[in-house]
Motif scaffolding. Structure first.
Motif, PDB file in Angstrom:
ATOM      1  N   LEU A  80       0.831  -1.205   0.000  1.00  0.00           N
ATOM      2  CA  LEU A  80       0.000   0.000   0.000  1.00  0.00           C
ATOM      3  C   LEU A  80       0.862   1.251   0.000  1.00  0.00           C
ATOM      4  CD1 LEU A  80      -2.822  -0.939   2.547  1.00  0.00           C
ATOM      5  CD2 LEU A  80      -3.067  -0.704   0.070  1.00  0.00           C
ATOM      6  N   VAL A  81       1.920   1.217   0.806  1.00  0.00           N
ATOM      7  CA  VAL A  81       2.824   2.361   0.919  1.00  0.00           C
ATOM      8  C   VAL A  81       4.235   1.904   0.592  1.00  0.00           C
ATOM      9  CG1 VAL A  81       3.687   4.205   2.410  1.00  0.00           C
ATOM     10  CG2 VAL A  81       1.376   3.309   2.755  1.00  0.00           C
ATOM     11  N   GLY A  82       4.934   2.687  -0.205  1.00  0.00           N
ATOM     12  CA  GLY A  82       6.302   2.347  -0.569  1.00  0.00           C
ATOM     13  C   GLY A  82       6.861   3.401  -1.496  1.00  0.00           C
ATOM     14  N   THR A  83       7.710   2.971  -2.414  1.00  0.00           N
ATOM     15  CA  THR A  83       8.273   3.878  -3.418  1.00  0.00           C
ATOM     16  C   THR A  83       7.722   3.478  -4.775  1.00  0.00           C
ATOM     17  OG1 THR A  83      10.197   2.437  -3.718  1.00  0.00           O
ATOM     18  CG2 THR A  83      10.368   4.178  -2.074  1.00  0.00           C
ATOM     19  N   ARG A  84       7.519   4.435  -5.674  1.00  0.00           N
ATOM     20  CA  ARG A  84       6.927   4.118  -6.965  1.00  0.00           C
ATOM     21  C   ARG A  84       7.935   3.371  -7.842  1.00  0.00           C
ATOM     22  NH1 ARG A  84       2.151   3.124  -7.537  1.00  0.00           N
ATOM     23  NH2 ARG A  84       1.941   3.859  -9.671  1.00  0.00           N
ATOM     24  N   PRO A  85       7.511   2.260  -8.470  1.00  0.00           N
ATOM     25  CA  PRO A  85       8.437   1.450  -9.267  1.00  0.00           C
ATOM     26  C   PRO A  85       8.742   2.100 -10.619  1.00  0.00           C
ATOM     27  CG  PRO A  85       6.231   0.519  -9.359  1.00  0.00           C
ATOM     28  CD  PRO A  85       6.163   1.669  -8.392  1.00  0.00           C
ATOM     29  N   PRO A  86      10.009   2.138 -11.021  1.00  0.00           N
ATOM     30  CA  PRO A  86      10.361   2.728 -12.317  1.00  0.00           C
ATOM     31  C   PRO A  86      10.098   1.758 -13.466  1.00  0.00           C
ATOM     32  CG  PRO A  86      12.337   1.918 -11.235  1.00  0.00           C
ATOM     33  CD  PRO A  86      11.204   1.699 -10.266  1.00  0.00           C
ATOM     34  N   THR A  87      10.083   2.279 -14.675  1.00  0.00           N
ATOM     35  CA  THR A  87      10.004   1.431 -15.863  1.00  0.00           C
ATOM     36  C   THR A  87      11.373   0.812 -16.116  1.00  0.00           C
ATOM     37  OG1 THR A  87      10.580   3.235 -17.364  1.00  0.00           O
ATOM     38  CG2 THR A  87       8.241   2.946 -16.838  1.00  0.00           C
ATOM     39  N   LEU A  88      11.402  -0.196 -16.983  1.00  0.00           N
ATOM     40  CA  LEU A  88      12.675  -0.846 -17.313  1.00  0.00           C
ATOM     41  C   LEU A  88      13.647   0.143 -17.944  1.00  0.00           C
ATOM     42  CD1 LEU A  88      11.445  -4.269 -18.788  1.00  0.00           C
ATOM     43  CD2 LEU A  88      12.283  -3.804 -16.488  1.00  0.00           C
ATOM     44  N   GLN A 142       4.487  11.238  -3.069  1.00  0.00           N
ATOM     45  CA  GLN A 142       3.132  11.490  -3.566  1.00  0.00           C
ATOM     46  C   GLN A 142       2.350  12.412  -2.632  1.00  0.00           C
ATOM     47  OE1 GLN A 142       4.662   8.555  -3.611  1.00  0.00           O
ATOM     48  NE2 GLN A 142       3.919   7.212  -5.231  1.00  0.00           N
ATOM     49  N   VAL A 143       2.472  12.207  -1.333  1.00  0.00           N
ATOM     50  CA  VAL A 143       1.728  13.031  -0.378  1.00  0.00           C
ATOM     51  C   VAL A 143       2.459  14.339  -0.081  1.00  0.00           C
ATOM     52  CG1 VAL A 143       0.629  11.044   0.690  1.00  0.00           C
ATOM     53  CG2 VAL A 143       2.773  11.905   1.649  1.00  0.00           C
ATOM     54  N   SER A 144       3.634  14.505  -0.679  1.00  0.00           N
ATOM     55  CA  SER A 144       4.358  15.771  -0.518  1.00  0.00           C
ATOM     56  C   SER A 144       4.053  16.728  -1.654  1.00  0.00           C
ATOM     57  CB  SER A 144       5.872  15.503  -0.459  1.00  0.00           C
ATOM     58  OG  SER A 144       6.180  14.672   0.630  1.00  0.00           O
ATOM     59  N   GLY A 145       3.077  16.356  -2.525  1.00  0.00           N
ATOM     60  CA  GLY A 145       2.680  17.220  -3.643  1.00  0.00           C
ATOM     61  C   GLY A 145       3.353  16.797  -4.918  1.00  0.00           C
ATOM     62  N   ARG A 146       2.998  15.581  -5.409  1.00  0.00           N
ATOM     63  CA  ARG A 146       3.742  15.013  -6.525  1.00  0.00           C
ATOM     64  C   ARG A 146       3.616  15.819  -7.818  1.00  0.00           C
ATOM     65  NH1 ARG A 146      -0.594  10.977  -6.267  1.00  0.00           N
ATOM     66  NH2 ARG A 146      -1.713  10.835  -8.240  1.00  0.00           N
ATOM     67  N   SER A 147       2.551  16.584  -7.964  1.00  0.00           N
ATOM     68  CA  SER A 147       2.398  17.368  -9.193  1.00  0.00           C
ATOM     69  C   SER A 147       3.341  18.561  -9.212  1.00  0.00           C
ATOM     70  CB  SER A 147       0.952  17.851  -9.318  1.00  0.00           C
ATOM     71  OG  SER A 147       0.088  16.756  -9.457  1.00  0.00           O
ATOM     72  N   GLU A 188      -8.723  15.861  -4.589  1.00  0.00           N
ATOM     73  CA  GLU A 188      -8.316  15.780  -5.990  1.00  0.00           C
ATOM     74  C   GLU A 188      -7.073  16.609  -6.238  1.00  0.00           C
ATOM     75  OE1 GLU A 188     -11.506  16.814  -8.553  1.00  0.00           O
ATOM     76  OE2 GLU A 188     -12.741  15.127  -7.959  1.00  0.00           O
ATOM     77  N   SER A 189      -6.127  16.497  -5.282  1.00  0.00           N
ATOM     78  CA  SER A 189      -4.869  17.255  -5.392  1.00  0.00           C
ATOM     79  C   SER A 189      -3.719  16.296  -5.622  1.00  0.00           C
ATOM     80  CB  SER A 189      -4.613  18.051  -4.116  1.00  0.00           C
ATOM     81  OG  SER A 189      -4.448  17.186  -3.020  1.00  0.00           O
ATOM     82  N   GLY A 190      -2.697  16.772  -6.285  1.00  0.00           N
ATOM     83  CA  GLY A 190      -1.460  16.026  -6.431  1.00  0.00           C
ATOM     84  C   GLY A 190      -1.470  14.984  -7.508  1.00  0.00           C
ATOM     85  N   ALA A 191      -2.472  14.893  -8.344  1.00  0.00           N
ATOM     86  CA  ALA A 191      -2.492  13.865  -9.390  1.00  0.00           C
ATOM     87  C   ALA A 191      -2.873  14.461 -10.726  1.00  0.00           C
ATOM     88  CB  ALA A 191      -3.481  12.758  -9.000  1.00  0.00           C
ATOM     89  N   LYS A 192      -1.878  14.810 -11.453  1.00  0.00           N
ATOM     90  CA  LYS A 192      -2.124  15.386 -12.778  1.00  0.00           C
ATOM     91  C   LYS A 192      -1.529  14.476 -13.838  1.00  0.00           C
ATOM     92  CE  LYS A 192      -2.145  20.198 -11.219  1.00  0.00           C
ATOM     93  NZ  LYS A 192      -1.533  21.510 -11.362  1.00  0.00           N
TER      94      LYS A 192
END
Length: 475
Positions: free
Chosen positions: A395-403, A428-433, A471-475
């Protein structure tokens, strides 16, 4: 992230042994008296006999863990150990009952059948445990992928030591031998463990391989040369076990070091994870994933027709991502882009708003109208609950990169992969946009790993829920 070997396995088998003692006494008493907890003798105290046996048995394990080497013992040795432990247990219980003047209150048949049943039942449970525990452990905790690094004097001995431990929590991915001149190993393996690289390409292998820990065993003459190599490994977030010579002192036998068979090592890790908190994290993941999958079923019924109507193609988008310590898995999302989005990405790279290895574009023309709504409300992320259920993500972690992103990582960047990737995380919760610098994302991810706790995950989840509703932080 390093997970110290826990006492959970010992506690589980000890609990199973106590259940065996209880069941054996019930069976013996039922055969003799046709009742579960009573007999014809009013002085017979079922609880006193059971309590005496449990006290003696637990005291034995407190003083000396009788199941410590259970997985190294064969069936005959296991049976002999169980019989010996039962004799000690019943001898101690008999002494207790004698002092309470209760020994003659118990049926001789019960006192005979009780240990016989207990020996048989414990033996069966231990054998079943040996068969089930490796698969159970791998499913719950995941095997640790380990690389061996050793010079020619110690390579074969290290491999045999690790294999002789029969520890199912380890997966020996390979060995890197260090030789003075031409390598002595031409077959490509040492005692069945594949040679995956030479010393010159060790760091390159560690950077690209799926790897959790490294065990290093070298002679004194090579220790100084290993220091920069170890520093680079630590920078990647890989746990390093470094063997050091430890003298055996007859008057001081206890040591506060990691032990691998006959080898002792100083263990370095960016974070030592308490097993209790890791279990809580996994339980929370499973609970959250089950709820999320139920919602996903409803969403699929509602969203799938809209995605199909606007743009031909699959409802779900599956993409290979790099997870914990280089493990590759397929991450799922609701498709929010046109089917040819990956091909068009190359044309848009010049408009990338991120400084670094990630791609982000505010008005990305590849995103459909339905996709824009899904992203704004974070509904496109719901299929990742399947990844969480499988164990690829948390649920919580670091976002996985692409190859493609992972291929360009520096050693420091790989440290953000030393934790299981998450649906949400610190950045993400620090204002990813608002964050456009990849190095800032890495800094936040590393900060999360270095300060991880179960309560920090709960805090991030609460912040994520608030961000989604706003609806903040996701653009």
């Amino acid at each position: 992230m390093y997970q110290r070997k826990s006492k959970l396995q010992t506690l589980l088998i000890l609990s199973a042994d106590c259940v065996c003692i209880f069941v054996s006494l019930i069976l013996a008493n039922y055969i003799r008296n046709k009742r579960l907890f009573e007999s014809d003798n009013a002085r017979m105290d079922f609880g006193m006999l059971l309590g005496s046996c449990l006290v003696v048995y637990l005291a034995m394990n407190l003083l000396r863990n009788t199941n410590r080497n259970m997985f190294l013992r064969g069936p005959l040795h296991e049976l002999a150990g169980i019989v010996r432990n039962n004799l000690i247990m019943f001898g101690g219980a008999a002494v207790i009952l004698y002092f309470f003047n209760l020994l003659d209150a118990y049926s001789r048949l019960v006192l005979f059948l009780f240990p016989v049943f207990n020996c048989v039942l414990m033996f069966l449970v231990h054998q079943l445990w040996k068969k089930m525990m490796p698969s159970l452990y791998q499913w719950i905790f995941e095997q640790r992928k380990i690389l061996l690094v050793a010079d020619e004097e110690n390579a074969a001995m290290l491999v045999e030591t690790m294999k002789g431990m029969k520890d199912f929590s380890y997966d020996l991915t390979g060995i890197v031998p260090i030789a003075e001149s031409t390598p002595l190993w031409t077959e490509g393996e040492i005692s069945g463990v594949p040679v995956v690289a030479d010393f010159e390409h060790l760091i390159e292998y560690c950077q690209m391989a799926s790897l959790d820990e490294v065990i290093v065993v070298v002679e004194n003459k090579r220790r100084k040369d290993m220091l920069p190599i170890l520093e680079t490994m630590a920078e990647m977030g890989i746990t390093v076990h470094y063997e050091i010579p430890v003298p055996e002192l007859a008057s001081a036998s206890q040591k506060a070091l990691s032990q691998f068979g006959s080898f002792y090592a100083v263990t370095y890790a960016n974070r030592v994870a308490p097993i209790g908190q890791l279990i809580l994290k996994r339980v929370m993941d499973l609970a959250g994933a089950l709820v999320g999958c139920v919602i996903l079923l409803v969403l699929t019924v509602l969203v799938a027709p809209l995605i199909k109507l606007e743009s031909p193609g699959p409802v779900f988008f599956a993409q290979k991502r790099v997870g914990r310590n280089g493990r590759v898995f397929k991450m799922y999302k609701f498709r929010s882009m046109y089917a040819d989005a990956e091909e068009r990405k190359k044309e848009l790279m010049a408009q990338n708003e991120m400084n670094g290895l990630m791609f982000k574009m505010e008005n990305d023309p590849r995103i459909t109208k339905v996709g824009k709504f899904l992203r704004k409300t974070s509904l496109d992320e719901f299929p990742q609950f399947l990844n969480i259920l499988k164990g690829d993500m948390s649920l919580v972690g670091t976002r996985p990169p692409t190859l493609d992103e992972f291929k360009h990582y520096s050693p420091y960047h790989k440290k953000r992969l030393s934790f299981r990737p998450g649906l949400t995380g610190m950045w993400q919760v620090s204002g990813r946009s608002d964050i456009t610098d990849f190095e800032e994302i890495v800094r936040l991810d590393v900060e999360y790993i270095d300060n991880w706790s179960f309560m920090l995950d709960v805090k991030i989840l609460l912040k994520t829920v608030l961000a989604v509703f706003k609806e903040s932080g996701a653009k």
